[in-house]
Design an enzyme around this catalytic site. Structure first.
Site, PDB file in Angstrom:
ATOM      1  N   ASP A   1      45.671  39.305  39.087  1.00  0.00           N
ATOM      2  CA  ASP A   1      46.777  38.481  39.565  1.00  0.00           C
ATOM      3  C   ASP A   1      48.106  39.192  39.304  1.00  0.00           C
ATOM      4  O   ASP A   1      48.315  39.761  38.229  1.00  0.00           O
ATOM      5  CB  ASP A   1      46.749  37.134  38.827  1.00  0.00           C
TER       6      ASP A   1
ATOM      7  N   GLU B   1      45.975  42.196  43.403  1.00  0.00           N
ATOM      8  CA  GLU B   1      46.905  41.402  44.205  1.00  0.00           C
ATOM      9  C   GLU B   1      48.267  42.060  44.022  1.00  0.00           C
ATOM     10  O   GLU B   1      48.960  41.810  43.037  1.00  0.00           O
ATOM     11  CB  GLU B   1      46.964  39.946  43.744  1.00  0.00           C
TER      12      GLU B   1
END
Length: 508
Positions: free
Chosen positions: A203, A262
């Site tokens: 993330d 990401e």
């Protein structure tokens, strides 16, 4: 476990299915998706034909941001079950030859993480505060940085100091110049690798490292610069040192473990740095997700992304929807376009990511009541930004059951619209349905190999070949002649030997 000691590079061509755990399947009847429900639905994913699943965070969390505010990286939140439930789910997935990727959240912790609560208690100048990004007391925040969720990215503590949170105040940013932080996350990676996970989705992989001196941006609405212009708090060169260390850990385990970033970067070439041979294995291709339904723009995006990935020997990844973006049926404004876009994506070389429910053709839920919304984007914007709850509504499994079979008790943490016709049970075995289109496409996709070669085509038509496959997509406003070849799969009807507008076909 499906992996072995012999590297297979499975991730280079895999279809990976994102599961927003809270909304996938509820196994204990409380209206919240959990690991028990997920385990029970694994045969559906095997039949769909995916190679791996990626789970959004299921760790202990106050759920300020859907679990992306982690209070304990080594335990399961009671909302989702127990570590024993995770182990049972992982074993069941591996028994079905489905690999499991888990989310890791290294840019920030929850404000309820023991590290942050001890930092507040310890006070200014303490070793505990050095694990986060605190700045001395002053009347004004240290700079003009903005939260991705709206408002400023700094909050004052009771003693007057400021701490950085690029997301919600409940998500304080970690200081990655601190040795404790680096050692802790290397330990967390090993904890889950030791349990048998096949990889990690990282993330905010472009975060973590901030420009020295924390200079101001000098520009409002900074989220609009994300992925377009350099920002002092994202995509700093120092992140690559972190990933080189992580890659060594991944490579030290048997079974071809992987990591996907990401990452938002200002150019495809900067994004390609994350997938250098000694760093991560994949990086999400958000340029493709953001591209409009235009032949020229899609071709330019595909070419740029393939070229950038090829420059470092990495696979491209393709994605149309995820838990942070409006579902592409709604973005494109047409189920027909969504079907054609799916065949386009699945014909491209590299790996593809699916978001739960896209194989059912689910649209974004636009009319959720205000009192049901939970996304911090909604609350921090004062209700002017609907946030991301609309793509997180629990899945419809069975048209004949309460809550469409999501929960045994008919409870659902977000209200579901009338999705009877879109439920998996309504689409099962119906040749023209979204579900059967995806099942067929995933089965056939395995037979297509090799690089992409563009063919001559009419204006506003995409036409390319790979070994064993020709994909033609008509993005014009009129039907075009269907090229020669046997039709393997089409996103819609093909009348009179033509390819209608907004339709894709696979030919052999």
């Amino acid at each position: 476990m499906p992996s072995s000691d012999v590297p297979s590079n499975w991730w280079r061509t895999a279809v990976i299915y994102e599961i927003y755990v809270r909304s996938f399947a509820d196994g204990n009847g409380d209206g919240e998706g959990d690991l028990i429900g997920l385990r029970e639905r694994l045969p559906y994913l095997r039949d769909l034909g995916v190679d791996a699943i990626w789970l959004t965070p299921f760790y202990r969390s106050p759920m300020v941001d859907g679990g992306y505010d982690v209070a304990d990286y080594r335990d399961v939140d009671p909302l989702f079950g127990t570590l024993a439930d995770f182990d049972a789910m992982l074993a069941a997935a591996h028994a079905l030859d489905i690999r499991v990727i888990v989310d890791i959240v290294p840019n920030h912790t929850s404000s309820q993480h023991p590290w942050f609560t001890s930092a507040l208690t310890a006070g200014p100048g303490s070793l505990e505060r050095d694990r986060y990004i605190f700045r001395p007391a002053s009347e004004e925040p240290p700079n003009d940085w903005e939260s991705i969720f709206g408002g400023r990215a700094w909050t004052r503590t009771p003693d007057g100091e400021w701490y950085l949170h690029l997301f919600d105040p409940g998500q304080p940013d970690l200081n990655w110049d601190n040795a404790d932080v680096r050692a802790e996350f290397e330990s967390v990676l090993r904890f889950w690798l030791d349990r048998g996970v096949d990889g990690f989705r990282i993330d905010v992989a472009h975060g973590m490292v901030k420009e020295a001196g924390l200079p101001s941006v000098g520009h409002p609405q900074q989220i609009g610069l994300l992925g377009r212009e350099p920002l002092p708090y994202f995509d700093q060169d120092g992140v690559h040192e972190i990933y080189r260390a992580w890659r060594k850990i991944l490579d030290s385990y048997p079974g071809d473990r992987m990591a996907v970033a990401e990452a938002w970067a200002s150019t495809p070439l900067r994004l390609a740095r994350y997938v250098a041979p000694d760093e991560l294995h994949q990086a999400f291709n958000f340029d493709f997700l953001a591209a409009p339904w235009s032949a020229a723009e899609l071709r330019a995006t595909i070419d740029a992304c393939v070229e950038a990935a090829d420059s470092v020997g990495a696979p491209t990844t393709w994605v149309l929807s995820n838990h942070d973006k409006a579902r592409h049926v709604t973005r494109f404004g047409s189920p027909g376009i969504a079907r054609a876009a799916a065949l386009l994506m699945l014909a491209l070389p590299g790996a593809a990511y699916l978001y739960q429910g896209e194989e059912l053709g689910l649209p974004e839920v636009l009319d959720l009541p205000a009192d049901a919304r939970q996304d911090p984007v909604w609350h921090r914007s004062g209700g002017t930004d609907p946030g991301r709850d609309g793509c997180r509504v629990p899945l419809p499994w069975d048209a004949s059951l309460p809550a469409y079979g999501f929960s045994t008790t008919g409870r659902s943490w977000l209200p579901q619209p009338d999705w009877a016709s879109l439920a998996a049970s309504s689409q099962q075995g119906v040749p023209s349905s979204f579900l059967e289109l995806y099942r067929t496409a995933l089965r056939l996709r395995r037979t297509f190999t090799g690089p992409l070669t563009w063919n001559d085509s009419p204006t506003d038509v995409l036409d390319f070949s790979r070994d064993g496959l020709r994909c033609v997509v008509n993005l014009s406003g009129a039907a075009v002649p269907l090229p020669t070849g046997s039709v393997v799969l089409a996103s819609g009807d093909l009348p009179d030997g033509t390819l209608p507008p907004d339709t894709a076909v696979w030919l052999r």
